[in-house]
Design a protein around this motif. Structure first.
Motif, short mmCIF file in Angstrom:
data_model
loop_
_atom_site.label_atom_id
_atom_site.label_comp_id
_atom_site.label_asym_id
_atom_site.label_seq_id
_atom_site.Cartn_x
_atom_site.Cartn_y
_atom_site.Cartn_z
N LEU A 90 0.83 -1.21 0.00
CA LEU A 90 0.00 0.00 0.00
C LEU A 90 0.86 1.26 0.00
CD1 LEU A 90 -2.71 -1.14 2.57
CD2 LEU A 90 -3.12 -0.62 0.16
N THR A 91 1.92 1.23 0.81
CA THR A 91 2.83 2.39 0.89
C THR A 91 3.58 2.59 -0.42
OG1 THR A 91 3.07 2.10 3.28
CG2 THR A 91 4.78 3.36 2.16
N ILE A 92 4.07 1.51 -1.00
CA ILE A 92 4.81 1.61 -2.27
C ILE A 92 3.85 2.05 -3.39
CG2 ILE A 92 6.26 0.37 -3.92
CD1 ILE A 92 6.86 -1.64 -1.59
N HIS A 93 2.65 1.52 -3.37
CA HIS A 93 1.63 1.89 -4.37
C HIS A 93 1.35 3.39 -4.33
CE1 HIS A 93 -2.73 2.29 -5.59
NE2 HIS A 93 -2.21 1.70 -6.67
N HIS A 94 1.24 3.93 -3.13
CA HIS A 94 1.00 5.37 -2.98
C HIS A 94 2.17 6.17 -3.57
CE1 HIS A 94 -0.56 9.09 -1.26
NE2 HIS A 94 0.65 9.33 -0.78
N ALA A 95 3.39 5.73 -3.29
CA ALA A 95 4.57 6.42 -3.83
C ALA A 95 4.58 6.36 -5.35
CB ALA A 95 5.84 5.79 -3.27
N LEU A 96 4.19 5.22 -5.92
CA LEU A 96 4.13 5.08 -7.37
C LEU A 96 3.14 6.06 -7.98
CD1 LEU A 96 4.86 3.48 -9.99
CD2 LEU A 96 2.92 1.98 -9.43
N LEU A 97 1.95 6.15 -7.39
CA LEU A 97 0.93 7.05 -7.93
C LEU A 97 1.35 8.51 -7.82
CD1 LEU A 97 -2.41 5.41 -6.71
CD2 LEU A 97 -1.15 5.04 -8.84
N GLN A 98 2.14 8.83 -6.79
CA GLN A 98 2.61 10.20 -6.60
C GLN A 98 3.88 10.49 -7.40
OE1 GLN A 98 0.94 12.55 -4.67
NE2 GLN A 98 -0.65 10.95 -4.59
N ASP A 99 4.43 9.45 -8.04
CA ASP A 99 5.71 9.58 -8.74
C ASP A 99 6.78 10.16 -7.83
OD1 ASP A 99 5.10 8.59 -11.35
OD2 ASP A 99 3.92 10.41 -11.69
N ASP A 100 6.77 9.70 -6.57
CA ASP A 100 7.71 10.24 -5.58
C ASP A 100 8.17 9.13 -4.65
OD1 ASP A 100 9.21 11.68 -3.81
OD2 ASP A 100 7.56 12.85 -2.99
N PHE A 101 9.39 8.65 -4.88
CA PHE A 101 9.95 7.58 -4.04
C PHE A 101 10.99 8.13 -3.07
CE2 PHE A 101 8.68 5.50 -8.03
CZ PHE A 101 7.92 4.45 -7.55
N SER A 102 11.08 9.46 -2.96
CA SER A 102 12.18 10.07 -2.21
C SER A 102 12.19 9.70 -0.74
CB SER A 102 12.13 11.59 -2.38
OG SER A 102 10.89 12.11 -1.93
N ASN A 103 11.02 9.58 -0.12
CA ASN A 103 10.96 9.24 1.31
C ASN A 103 10.37 7.86 1.55
OD1 ASN A 103 11.98 11.81 2.22
ND2 ASN A 103 10.00 12.68 1.64
N LEU A 104 10.38 7.04 0.53
CA LEU A 104 9.73 5.74 0.64
C LEU A 104 10.33 4.89 1.76
CD1 LEU A 104 7.79 3.55 -0.30
CD2 LEU A 104 9.49 2.89 -2.03
N GLN A 105 11.66 4.81 1.83
CA GLN A 105 12.26 3.93 2.84
C GLN A 105 11.90 4.37 4.25
OE1 GLN A 105 13.41 1.11 2.36
NE2 GLN A 105 14.42 0.55 4.27
N ASP A 106 11.86 5.66 4.50
CA ASP A 106 11.47 6.14 5.83
C ASP A 106 10.06 5.69 6.18
OD1 ASP A 106 13.89 7.43 6.20
OD2 ASP A 106 13.17 9.34 5.41
#
Length: 303
Positions: free
Chosen positions: A198-214
């Protein structure tokens, strides 16, 4: 339309289940095209293993010597992906031979170059230096590592040795002798891994993986035990000597592997407990060093 590639190798089915759960939010989204690719060997490794076959895989596993794979299907190669979910397991403190072989293939560069990647491992407990090796191979393929999830067996170190070995040699994921915990990543952790999806999916839709690991860390994606990091580091040093020696003496391979197995048993059951006691004694004196170790292995940056 977003395109997501799910890459994995599995023998027992554990990483398939993890891959399915993490990918569930993507599959449920009609705006995301999810492609699964299961890595397959030209000559498959056995499962369940027997003792001789299992330890015979040691030198090539640790030295990261690739073996021949079945070709990646053309329909997988024809798509430009917005994200790759890359699932792997650890063999002898290194990425498994199928995973290593894929990452050293021309197809890997085609699929991973300039593409965001999230690594997902399913292991007994020592994945730390294997992840460092994965980082090197991803970088060589031009991949952009944006997140890491490390799912592990939650049983104690020595308990998990017993249960995992029983699973590998029997092929049955059961409670050994009816008293030991189930081997591998727990069903609960596998089922709940959808939260990471769910978290990765949200990052994909936002085209923003910058804070994904946090964000993944807040969800418990990575747990770092500094004792196990130390064992992993020492084990890599010792395995480098053994694997090189065995590889340079092919005529004595079977004999040397038998000696290696005896050494490994002694290291696990005699040396490892002593190292653990020393780790506990020294922990207060290494507090700041341990904080740095934990921070590093929870992240996705390279040393």
């Amino acid at each position: 339309m977003k395109n997501v590639l799910v890459i994995y190798f599995t023998q027992s089915g554990q990483l398939h289940d993890i891959a399915q759960n993490i990918a569930a939010p993507f599959i449920a989204d009609p705006g995301v095209n999810v492609v699964f690719h299961r890595i397959e060997m030209e000559q498959p490794f056995p499962f369940p293993w027997n003792k001789e076959q299992f330890f015979d895989a040691f030198p090539e596993s640790f030295l990261q010597i690739p073996a021949k794979l079945k070709p990646v299907p053309q329909h997988v190669l024809d798509v430009k992906y917005d994200l790759v979910l890359f699932h792997y397991q650890v063999w002898f403190l290194s990425p498994s031979i199928p995973i290593n072989s894929f990452l050293k293939s021309p197809e890997a560069k085609l699929l991973l170059n300039n593409t965001p990647v999230v690594t997902i491992s399913g292991s007994r407990n020592m994945w730390f230096l294997a992840q460092e090796k994965i980082k090197v191979l991803l970088k060589q393929n031009g991949a952009l590592l944006k997140g890491n999830i490390a799912l592990t067996d939650r049983a104690g170190n020595l308990i998990s040795v017993i249960t995992i070995v029983e699973w590998m040699f029997s092929g049955k994921k059961t409670r050994h002798l009816g008293i030991f915990p189930l081997p591998g990543v727990s069903d609960k952790d596998i089922t709940e891994s959808e939260k990471f999806g769910l978290t990765i999916h949200h990052a994909l839709l936002q085209d923003d993986f910058s804070n994904l690991q946090d964000k993944l860390l807040v969800q418990g994606a990575v747990r770092v035990n500094t004792y196990l990091v130390g064992v992993d580091t020492k084990g890599n040093y010792i395995f480098s000597k053994w694997s090189a020696f065995i590889s340079k003496n092919p005529e004595k391979r079977k004999k040397l592997l038998k000696i290696f197995v005896v050494y490994l048993v002694l290291a696990i059951w005699v040396i490892s407990p002593i190292v653990y006691i020393l780790h506990l004694i020294m922990y207060p004196f290494n507090f700041n060093k341990n904080k740095r170790i934990i921070k590093y292995y929870k992240g996705v940056e390279s040393a």
